[in-house]
Every structure is written in C-alpha cells, then in structure tokens.
Design a protein around this motif. Structure first.
Motif, short mmCIF file in Angstrom:
data_model
loop_
_atom_site.label_atom_id
_atom_site.label_comp_id
_atom_site.label_asym_id
_atom_site.label_seq_id
_atom_site.Cartn_x
_atom_site.Cartn_y
_atom_site.Cartn_z
N TYR A 50 -13.28 72.47 29.44
CA TYR A 50 -12.07 71.76 29.00
C TYR A 50 -12.41 70.78 27.89
O TYR A 50 -13.45 70.12 27.95
N ILE A 51 -11.51 70.65 26.92
CA ILE A 51 -11.58 69.52 26.00
C ILE A 51 -11.05 68.31 26.78
O ILE A 51 -9.92 68.35 27.28
N GLU A 52 -11.85 67.27 26.91
CA GLU A 52 -11.43 66.10 27.68
C GLU A 52 -10.68 65.17 26.72
O GLU A 52 -11.25 64.27 26.12
N ALA A 53 -9.40 65.44 26.56
CA ALA A 53 -8.62 64.74 25.53
C ALA A 53 -8.15 63.36 25.98
O ALA A 53 -7.38 62.72 25.27
N MET A 54 -8.62 62.91 27.15
CA MET A 54 -8.31 61.54 27.59
C MET A 54 -9.56 60.67 27.65
O MET A 54 -9.51 59.54 28.13
N ALA A 55 -10.70 61.23 27.16
CA ALA A 55 -11.97 60.47 27.28
C ALA A 55 -12.11 59.95 28.72
O ALA A 55 -12.44 58.79 28.94
N ARG A 408 -0.53 73.46 32.88
CA ARG A 408 -0.62 74.51 31.84
C ARG A 408 -1.70 74.14 30.82
O ARG A 408 -2.44 75.00 30.34
N ALA A 409 -1.79 72.87 30.47
CA ALA A 409 -2.84 72.44 29.53
C ALA A 409 -4.21 72.79 30.11
O ALA A 409 -5.07 73.34 29.42
N GLN A 410 -4.37 72.52 31.39
CA GLN A 410 -5.64 72.83 32.05
C GLN A 410 -5.94 74.33 31.97
O GLN A 410 -7.07 74.73 31.72
N ALA A 411 -4.91 75.13 32.17
CA ALA A 411 -5.10 76.59 32.08
C ALA A 411 -5.53 76.99 30.67
O ALA A 411 -6.19 78.02 30.49
N HIS A 412 -5.16 76.19 29.68
CA HIS A 412 -5.56 76.48 28.29
C HIS A 412 -6.81 75.69 27.88
O HIS A 412 -7.12 75.57 26.70
N GLY A 413 -7.51 75.11 28.86
CA GLY A 413 -8.78 74.45 28.56
C GLY A 413 -8.64 73.05 27.99
O GLY A 413 -9.46 72.62 27.16
N ILE A 415 -7.69 68.89 29.06
CA ILE A 415 -7.32 67.84 30.02
C ILE A 415 -6.60 66.73 29.27
O ILE A 415 -7.13 66.14 28.32
N VAL A 416 -5.34 66.50 29.69
CA VAL A 416 -4.54 65.38 29.17
C VAL A 416 -3.96 64.66 30.38
O VAL A 416 -4.15 65.10 31.52
N ARG A 417 -3.24 63.57 30.17
CA ARG A 417 -2.76 62.79 31.32
C ARG A 417 -1.25 62.63 31.26
O ARG A 417 -0.71 62.25 30.22
#
Ligand SMILES: Cc1ncc(COP(=O)(O)O)c(C=O)c1O
Length: 463
Positions: A50-55, A408-413, A415-417
């Motif tokens: 996953y791209i960890e887009a929330m740091a 759905r974001a998680q399914a696309h790799g 992570i957002v919040r």
C-alpha cells in the motif's frame, strides 16, 4: 473476512482493544496487520503493498525505512538507553534537542519541555497556563478556548480542548474551564455569499463576544492548530489568524499553537505558524519531531510565560510536573537525527517543490459529483464527499460512505483516512512526484468505485 482460529488476527480480536475502532465490528472483521515498511510503502502480512498516504497518523515524514534514524536509535540505546530529567539531571541529547528547538522556533521562545505524545504536550500546556496565572496572582484567569472540530488529543484536558463530539460522548468531557468557539471552515460554516474575509471577521467577533460573556479576567488562553487536521483538514479562511490574534492580544489571552501536524514542513514552511503568520506564546509539537519512529512531544514556552513559572517553582520548592519519560534519550537522539535530515535535505524546499503538483492533482477531483469540496495546503489535503453537491448535504449516517471509500482505496493499494466522509491525504514528505501520481490514480479508482456504489445503493442525489 473469515478469521482462522489462533491466527494473529484471531489473537488480536481476542486480546486487543483498538484505539479509534468500532470494537464490535472489529470482532467480526479483524485487523489489517501491517508487517513492513519502506519509503512511502507499507506491506501487510499477506504480502499486499500500500502507498501509506497518511504517513501513518500524519507522522512518518521521512517514510518507513530511514536507516539513519535506526542507527541513531541503536547507537543511543547502546550508550545510554534510559535516563530522566528530574531533579537537575539530564541525558546529553535532550540538551541538544532543547537548544535546537528554541533555535528553530518561529518566534523567540525560552524553554522546551518534553513529553511523549501530542495529548501530553497539550495537557502540559494547559497545566503551565494555570500554573503561570496562579504564579501571577490571578487565579481566576483559567478558562481555555478551543474550537469546534479542533483536535488536540484525547487525555482529560486535551480531549476537552478537542471539539469533536465522539471524543466527548460518554467520556464525561469536556471538563470545567474549557469552552469552544466557532470552526473556521468556510465551505461548511460561512453564510451564503459571505467572503472568506467577512467570515473571518465574524469568527473574530464571535470570539470577542465569547471572551466578554465569560469575562476577560477568567479567560487564560486560546488553543488552535494553524491548519485544522483531524477535524477534516481545514485551512483557515483569509485574514483569520490576523483577526483572531488581534482579539487575543486585546484581552491578554495567551495563544497556544498546536503544531502537532503542521510542524516540520507539512504546510510548505517549517511551521504552520510561518505559513499563517501566527505568533504564539506557547507551541506544542510531536509526530514529525521524530518522524513518528519513537514517541516524543515538546512544548515551547516564551520567556514571558516561563519567568513567573520559574519564580513559583522557587516559592513552592519544586516544579511538580514531569513524566518518567520526559526527555527520553532514545527519543531525543532520534529527534535530533530527524531534524538534521530535514536540514540536510532541505525538507521545506522539497515540500514547496511538490505541493504544486500535489494540490493540483487533488483539485482535479473537485468536479466529481460526489465531491463537495477539495482543500489543502502544502502536502496535506482532503476531499469531502457529500450526498448532494448543490446543497452540500451530508450523507446519513455520516461516515458510512467514507468507510466504503477507504475500503476501496485499500483494494487499490492505498491507505487514506476517513474523517467522517472527508478523506484525508497526508503522505510522507519524502514522497516523489511519480508516487504522488500513483497515489491519486488509486484515489480516483476508489472514488469511481464509491460513486458506483453510492448510486446503486441510492445514497445520494447524484447522477
Ligand atoms: C493537532 C494535534 N494535536 C494533538 C494530537 C494528539 O496527539 P497524540 O495522538 O500523540 O496524543 C494530534 C493527533 O493527531 C493532533 O493532530
């Protein structure tokens, strides 16, 4: 999700009470177990990336694999794994860090006090303000003003300052002497046709009225995030901070800038205070102070705040405040190395270079039917999803669509919040332009999926 007996997921369900989690839902669905990280990516125990887009929680500015921080930590652990700062003692890295933070502060500051979390830092700020005013012989000047939708943590005082209902409901908060003023979110709270400047004028007038109603002799401080984070990522309207500060100065009310998210480059300046021209008396910080690698927070106080406090410790004979882990040497060593890396790599220039493409990609979602508002500054932003674009109507119940989006974001790799139905993005500051593209590609796919689901479920009045 089916959970295998005695698997890590089953044991998590059996033994672990999660923060910020619906416990009953967790018993059914189990955890997402994150095992490894590198750069802006994390990997779960099934090998999914996953791209960890929330740091993480707005904190890992240097990403998940900065070996210099690992080395600084192990070197300090080998040399002196623990010592405290009580009763005139101190581990060396804590001296370095205190000096460095005073040097970096956006306005002249006098002393740094260390704690372990943003909540503890804000609780400490509250106690210092009360102590300061007792020392100055004005024990009635104790009330602290937070803001609706402000976020300052969850301990008793900082949780009271927080202006989000879920942090108060059934926790018997807020405590006495904490009051809240209006939220500076133009999209949600401005009146029809009201400009940002007029909205800011109205909020400053409301603050002044609140101070007058409470009695200026009872109001000690105002606490605010330069840009509100966990309440929904809301940059202040134009002229807001100038007008608010004018009111605070008029009634001798201290200003606490909560830099826990904004500090260390996030908004495109070193401090949120620089970005929004804020001149605080007290600052709190955490998260990116150590890039999240080790828990640590700090409170900086001005000399005007410090002097009466110091006098009072002499009068009482001691300063009765401090944690076992105040100024932990491991945390201080990691913080020092983090700050050195920010300097060497000119993290602020890096954010300035990336924030154009980041904000531009984010704003491309503004036309989507589900999107009410897109907002952000620097490398932090959010997309607010609404049931009706024209009327700005919220989904009912709030949070269901945000939760679906995040799945759905998680399914696309990715992570957002979800902050109810507002989706926050706050990636590590080391993210590359190519990774920003990938982040928003996955975001767009999750938005398309959510749009299709909302339409099929009849949740919104959108085409
Ligand atoms: C602005 C702000 N202040 C304080 C806190 C509380 O920090 P902690 O969770 O470390 O207690 C947070 C956490 O997200 C925050 O965003």
């Amino acid at each position: 999700m089916s959970v295998r007996p005695n698997s890590p997921a089953a044991r998590d369900i059996a033994y672990h009470l999660h923060p910020y989690t619906n416990a009953r839902r967790h018993e059914e669905q189990g955890p997402l177990i994150i095992s490894e990280g590198e750069g802006v990516m994390v990997r779960d125990d099934q090998g999914n990336q996953y791209i960890e887009a929330m740091a993480g929680l707005w904190c890992t500015a240097l990403g998940f694999g900065e070996q210099r921080l690992v080395k600084a930590a192990t070197a300090q652990l080998a040399k002196l794994p623990y010592y405290h700062s009580f009763a005139h003692k101190v581990p060396e890295p804590v001296i370095d860090l205190a000096e460095k933070l005073i040097e970096l502060a956006p306005v002249p500051m006098s002393k740094a006090f260390f704690a372990n979390s943003g909540s503890e830092a804000n609780d400490t700020a509250v106690k210092l303000i009360w102590y300061h005013n007792n020392a100055r012989g004005r024990p009635e000047k104790k009330k602290i003003i937070g803001r609706i939708k402000g976020y300052h943590g969850i301990t008793i005082a900082s949780g009271s300052l927080t202006g989000i209902p879920v942090n108060h409901t059934d926790f018997d908060l807020p405590i006495a002497n904490i009051v809240h003023t209006g939220c500076p979110h133009h999209y949600r709270f401005a009146q029809d046709g009201e400009s940002e400047e007029d909205f800011a004028t109205r909020l400053a007038a409301e603050l002044e009225q609140l101070i007058l109603d409470e009695g200026p002799e009872t109001v000690a401080a105002f606490v605010g995030e330069p840009l509100m984070g966990a309440g929904g990522v809301m940059p202040p309207p134009a002229t807001y901070w100038d007008k608010i500060q004018r009111v605070l100065r008029k009634y001798d009310v201290l200003l606490v800038a909560d830099e826990v998210i904004c500090g260390f480059g996030r908004t495109g300046s070193y401090w949120g205070c620089n970005t929004f021209n804020i001149k605080p008396d007290i600052m709190t910080m955490a998260k990116a102070l150590t890039s999240g690698y080790v828990p640590m927070s700090a409170v900086l106080i001005s000399d005007e705040v410090y002097q009466p406090i110091a006098d009072n410790t002499a009068k009482v004979g001691n300063f009765g405040h401090g944690f076992t882990y105040t100024g932990h040497p491991l945390a201080a060593a990691v913080a020092m190395e983090t700050l050195k890396i920010y300097e060497e790599r000119d993290i602020v220039a890096r954010v300035r270079g990336l924030m154009g493409p980041f904000q531009e990609r984010l704003r491309r979602f503004a036309d989507q039917p589900l999107v009410g508002e897109v907002r952000g500054v620097g490398l932090i932003g959010a997309v607010e999803l609404v049931a009706d674009k024209a009327s700005k109507a919220l989904f009912d119940p709030p949070g269901k669509v945000g939760a679906y989006f995040v799945g759905r974001a998680q399914a696309h790799g990715l992570i957002v919040r979800p902050l109810a139905d507002t989706i926050a993005v706050c990636p590590p500051l080391i993210i590359s332009e190519a990774e920003i593209e990938r982040l928003f590609d996955a975001f767009g796919q999750a938005l398309d999926d959510t749009q299709a689901w909302v339409s099929s479920e009849g949740l919104a009045s959108v085409a």
